[in-house]
Structures are given as structure tokens and as C-alpha cells.
Motif scaffolding. Structure first.
Motif, PDB file in Angstrom:
ATOM      1  N   LEU A 140      41.815 -23.854 -14.356  1.00 15.41           N
ATOM      2  CA  LEU A 140      43.217 -23.737 -13.960  1.00 15.41           C
ATOM      3  C   LEU A 140      43.398 -23.032 -12.616  1.00 15.41           C
ATOM      4  CD1 LEU A 140      44.727 -22.827 -17.448  1.00 15.41           C
ATOM      5  CD2 LEU A 140      44.785 -25.044 -16.293  1.00 15.41           C
ATOM      6  N   ALA A 141      42.946 -21.791 -12.507  1.00 18.00           N
ATOM      7  CA  ALA A 141      43.250 -21.002 -11.313  1.00 18.00           C
ATOM      8  C   ALA A 141      42.568 -21.539 -10.058  1.00 18.00           C
ATOM      9  CB  ALA A 141      42.862 -19.537 -11.537  1.00 18.00           C
ATOM     10  N   LEU A 142      41.266 -21.779 -10.108  1.00 19.77           N
ATOM     11  CA  LEU A 142      40.566 -22.251  -8.912  1.00 19.77           C
ATOM     12  C   LEU A 142      41.029 -23.645  -8.477  1.00 19.77           C
ATOM     13  CD1 LEU A 142      37.036 -20.799  -9.621  1.00 19.77           C
ATOM     14  CD2 LEU A 142      38.579 -20.128  -7.774  1.00 19.77           C
ATOM     15  N   PRO A 143      41.232 -24.605  -9.388  1.00 17.95           N
ATOM     16  CA  PRO A 143      41.809 -25.882  -8.958  1.00 17.95           C
ATOM     17  C   PRO A 143      43.200 -25.734  -8.341  1.00 17.95           C
ATOM     18  CG  PRO A 143      40.741 -26.145 -11.076  1.00 17.95           C
ATOM     19  CD  PRO A 143      40.753 -24.670 -10.788  1.00 17.95           C
ATOM     20  N   ALA A 144      44.024 -24.814  -8.874  1.00 22.35           N
ATOM     21  CA  ALA A 144      45.354 -24.588  -8.285  1.00 22.35           C
ATOM     22  C   ALA A 144      45.243 -24.011  -6.881  1.00 22.35           C
ATOM     23  CB  ALA A 144      46.175 -23.665  -9.187  1.00 22.35           C
ATOM     24  N   MET A 145      44.231 -23.167  -6.647  1.00 30.84           N
ATOM     25  CA  MET A 145      43.997 -22.655  -5.295  1.00 30.84           C
ATOM     26  C   MET A 145      43.601 -23.795  -4.360  1.00 30.84           C
ATOM     27  SD  MET A 145      42.022 -19.041  -6.071  1.00 30.84           S
ATOM     28  CE  MET A 145      41.751 -18.631  -4.347  1.00 30.84           C
ATOM     29  N   TRP A 179      47.397 -18.548  -5.326  1.00 28.72           N
ATOM     30  CA  TRP A 179      46.476 -17.722  -4.543  1.00 28.72           C
ATOM     31  C   TRP A 179      46.099 -16.532  -5.420  1.00 28.72           C
ATOM     32  CZ3 TRP A 179      50.955 -19.984  -3.221  1.00 28.72           C
ATOM     33  CH2 TRP A 179      50.873 -21.015  -2.272  1.00 28.72           C
ATOM     34  N   HIS A 180      44.804 -16.381  -5.680  1.00 30.65           N
ATOM     35  CA  HIS A 180      44.310 -15.353  -6.601  1.00 30.65           C
ATOM     36  C   HIS A 180      43.350 -14.424  -5.879  1.00 30.65           C
ATOM     37  CE1 HIS A 180      45.630 -17.242 -10.516  1.00 30.65           C
ATOM     38  NE2 HIS A 180      45.711 -18.297  -9.714  1.00 30.65           N
ATOM     39  N   GLY A 240      40.859  -5.180 -11.368  1.00 35.16           N
ATOM     40  CA  GLY A 240      42.083  -5.890 -11.706  1.00 35.16           C
ATOM     41  C   GLY A 240      42.192  -7.173 -10.913  1.00 35.16           C
ATOM     42  N   ALA A 241      43.341  -7.812 -11.022  1.00 35.65           N
ATOM     43  CA  ALA A 241      43.578  -9.073 -10.319  1.00 35.65           C
ATOM     44  C   ALA A 241      45.058  -9.212 -10.029  1.00 35.65           C
ATOM     45  CB  ALA A 241      43.081 -10.257 -11.153  1.00 35.65           C
ATOM     46  N   ILE A 242      45.347 -10.006  -9.008  1.00 34.93           N
ATOM     47  CA  ILE A 242      46.736 -10.284  -8.642  1.00 34.93           C
ATOM     48  C   ILE A 242      46.817 -11.713  -8.136  1.00 34.93           C
ATOM     49  CG2 ILE A 242      46.519  -9.422  -6.267  1.00 34.93           C
ATOM     50  CD1 ILE A 242      49.383  -8.198  -6.694  1.00 34.93           C
ATOM     51  N   ALA A 243      47.919 -12.375  -8.390  1.00 39.99           N
ATOM     52  CA  ALA A 243      48.062 -13.780  -8.015  1.00 39.99           C
ATOM     53  C   ALA A 243      49.469 -14.067  -7.534  1.00 39.99           C
ATOM     54  CB  ALA A 243      47.728 -14.687  -9.204  1.00 39.99           C
ATOM     55  N   LEU A 244      49.567 -15.040  -6.642  1.00 41.59           N
ATOM     56  CA  LEU A 244      50.836 -15.620  -6.212  1.00 41.59           C
ATOM     57  C   LEU A 244      50.875 -17.070  -6.674  1.00 41.59           C
ATOM     58  CD1 LEU A 244      50.969 -14.271  -2.555  1.00 41.59           C
ATOM     59  CD2 LEU A 244      52.362 -13.485  -4.475  1.00 41.59           C
ATOM     60  N   LEU A 245      52.040 -17.493  -7.157  1.00 40.85           N
ATOM     61  CA  LEU A 245      52.217 -18.850  -7.664  1.00 40.85           C
ATOM     62  C   LEU A 245      53.376 -19.494  -6.929  1.00 40.85           C
ATOM     63  CD1 LEU A 245      51.449 -16.724 -10.110  1.00 40.85           C
ATOM     64  CD2 LEU A 245      51.478 -18.808 -11.470  1.00 40.85           C
ATOM     65  N   ARG A 246      53.099 -20.627  -6.311  1.00 40.18           N
ATOM     66  CA  ARG A 246      54.115 -21.274  -5.489  1.00 40.18           C
ATOM     67  C   ARG A 246      55.289 -21.788  -6.313  1.00 40.18           C
ATOM     68  NH1 ARG A 246      52.334 -26.728  -2.762  1.00 40.18           N
ATOM     69  NH2 ARG A 246      53.057 -27.509  -4.771  1.00 40.18           N
ATOM     70  N   ASP A 247      55.019 -22.390  -7.452  1.00 42.24           N
ATOM     71  CA  ASP A 247      56.051 -23.051  -8.242  1.00 42.24           C
ATOM     72  C   ASP A 247      56.354 -22.263  -9.511  1.00 42.24           C
ATOM     73  OD1 ASP A 247      56.101 -25.226  -6.396  1.00 42.24           O
ATOM     74  OD2 ASP A 247      54.296 -26.025  -7.352  1.00 42.24           O
ATOM     75  N   GLY A 248      57.499 -22.563 -10.082  1.00 44.11           N
ATOM     76  CA  GLY A 248      57.895 -21.903 -11.316  1.00 44.11           C
ATOM     77  C   GLY A 248      58.786 -20.705 -11.048  1.00 44.11           C
ATOM     78  N   GLU A 249      59.238 -20.090 -12.123  1.00 41.98           N
ATOM     79  CA  GLU A 249      60.185 -18.990 -12.002  1.00 41.98           C
ATOM     80  C   GLU A 249      59.516 -17.679 -11.624  1.00 41.98           C
ATOM     81  OE1 GLU A 249      62.968 -16.973 -15.241  1.00 41.98           O
ATOM     82  OE2 GLU A 249      63.792 -18.833 -14.438  1.00 41.98           O
TER      83      GLU A 249
END
Length: 203
Positions: free
Chosen positions: A73-78, A84-85, A99-108
Motif C-alpha cells: 500500500l504505502a510504497l506503491p502510493a509513493m 509521502w512517507h 516513529g513515522a509520519i506520512a502525507l496523503l494527497r487524497d481523502g479527508e
């Protein structure tokens, strides 16, 4: 209760597939790699980490949970320029993930994060949030950033407050720990630029 309408996203430039390494005062934020999975699998399955995360996360967490999520999921989305993870590492121990942090272009929800409880309440995640928020607005040129969180997640709420976000909506959502009251927080590019936050930089 909804307090205002969500801004419409428009993309000013092609999406960046591989984010840069980001630096804060105490942290390196390194782009996620499949090699990170083993460390994450050891750290992530803690109730204090997962209880206020989305109910889509399986619990109890399976032995291959990190591998399945990041590989499928995460790497294909990148690669598609949709997410962006980063992993979080202290500068004093750059090979150890905390830890980890991510940005997601789509969705709420456009941002999510987790931090090993051993390193919470030290301001580290605030540093990481400021770094990726700068990337969101300055590099991706997004007009608005939104994030949602369980109302009971006071640490996450304080980060939103400290970084200039506004509460725009309340509702109920499903988390690993059950259905809980939820707050949606927002900041626009104009509001972010008006703040005089620290400016972590890419290296």
C-alpha cells in the motif's frame, strides 16, 4: 458538527514521488524504504500507539502487518505520487527508527503519524509535523492541509494547536479502540505562511 466547507485541492505541479530527507533540530526524517519494515514491526504493535489510529489497522497486529502495509500500500502510493512517507530517527542514533509520519494527497485526512511511547512528550513529533507541513505547502504547493484525530488523543490535539491549525468539524469515527468522538483540524497555505514557525529544510 461541521464548521466550514472543505477547500478544493488543485495541484500546481507534478507530484513528487520520492520525498527528500528532512532535517529538524533533533531528527532526520528519511523516506520510507522496504528495509525499514523489520524495525517498524518491532515497534509499532503497542496499544499506546494504535489505540487512536484508524480501525483499518488490524488488531492484534499480525507478524507480517508492517510488510503487508508498506510493500502493498504505502510504497506503491509513493510511486504514484499520492502519498509521502518518512521514518523518524534521532540524529544521535540515525539508524534507529522511533516513529513515522506520512502525507496523503487524497481523502479527508492529509497527515498521519505515530511515535514510540518512549519518545513521546518531548516535542519530537511537533518538529516532524512542522517539517512535513512545510514540504506540503512549499514543495507540493497544496492549498490546505487537514487532519482528523480522536478527541481523546490529547497529544495529537496539542500538536495541531501548536502548529496553527483550526478546529473545523466534529464527528464520530472508528478507531482500533472503537467508535470515538473525532475532531477535524485544518490550516490553509495562507494561514501557514502567516505563522512564523521554524523552517526545517531538505538536505
Amino acid at each position: 458538527m461541521k464548521l466550514n466547507a472543505r477547500a478544493t485541492f488543485c495541484y500546481a505541479r507534478p507530484m513528487i514521488q520520492t520525498p527528500p530527507t528532512l532535517e529538524t533540530q533533533r531528527l532526520w526524517l528519511r523516506p520510507l524504504e522496504l528495509a525499514d519494515v523489520a524495525q517498524i514491526q518491532q515497534i509499532f504493535p503497542q496499544w499506546e500507539i494504535v489505540k487512536h489510529l484508524t480501525s483499518q489497522i488490524p488488531w492484534p497486529y499480525p507478524a507480517d502487518g508492517a510488510l503487508g502495509y508498506y510493500r502493498d500500500l504505502a510504497l506503491p502510493a509513493m510511486e504514484r505520487g499520492e502519498q509521502w512517507h518518512w521514518t523518524l530517527r534521532r540524529k544521535s542514533q540515525p539508524e534507529t527508527i522511533i516513529g513515522a509520519i506520512a502525507l496523503l494527497r487524497d481523502g479527508e485526512t492529509n497527515r498521519g503519524f505515530w511515535l514510540d511511547p518512549a519518545w513521546q512528550r518531548q516535542g519530537l513529533m511537533t518538529e516532524a509535523v512542522e517539517a512535513v507541513t512545510r514540504f506540503w505547502f512549499e514543495e507540493l504547493r497544496m492549498p490546505t492541509l487537514r487532519t482528523s484525530k480522536a478527541t481523546a488523543n490529547l497529544g495529537s490535539r496539542r500538536i495541531s494547536e501548536r502548529t496553527g491549525m483550526r478546529l473545523v468539524e466534529t464527528k464520530d469515527s472508528d478507531y482500533v479502540s472503537g467508535r470515538l468522538p473525532t475532531e477535524v483540524w485544518e490550516i490553509t497555505a495562507e494561514e501557514w505562511r502567516a505563522q512564523k514557525f521554524r523552517t526545517p529544510h531538505a538536505v
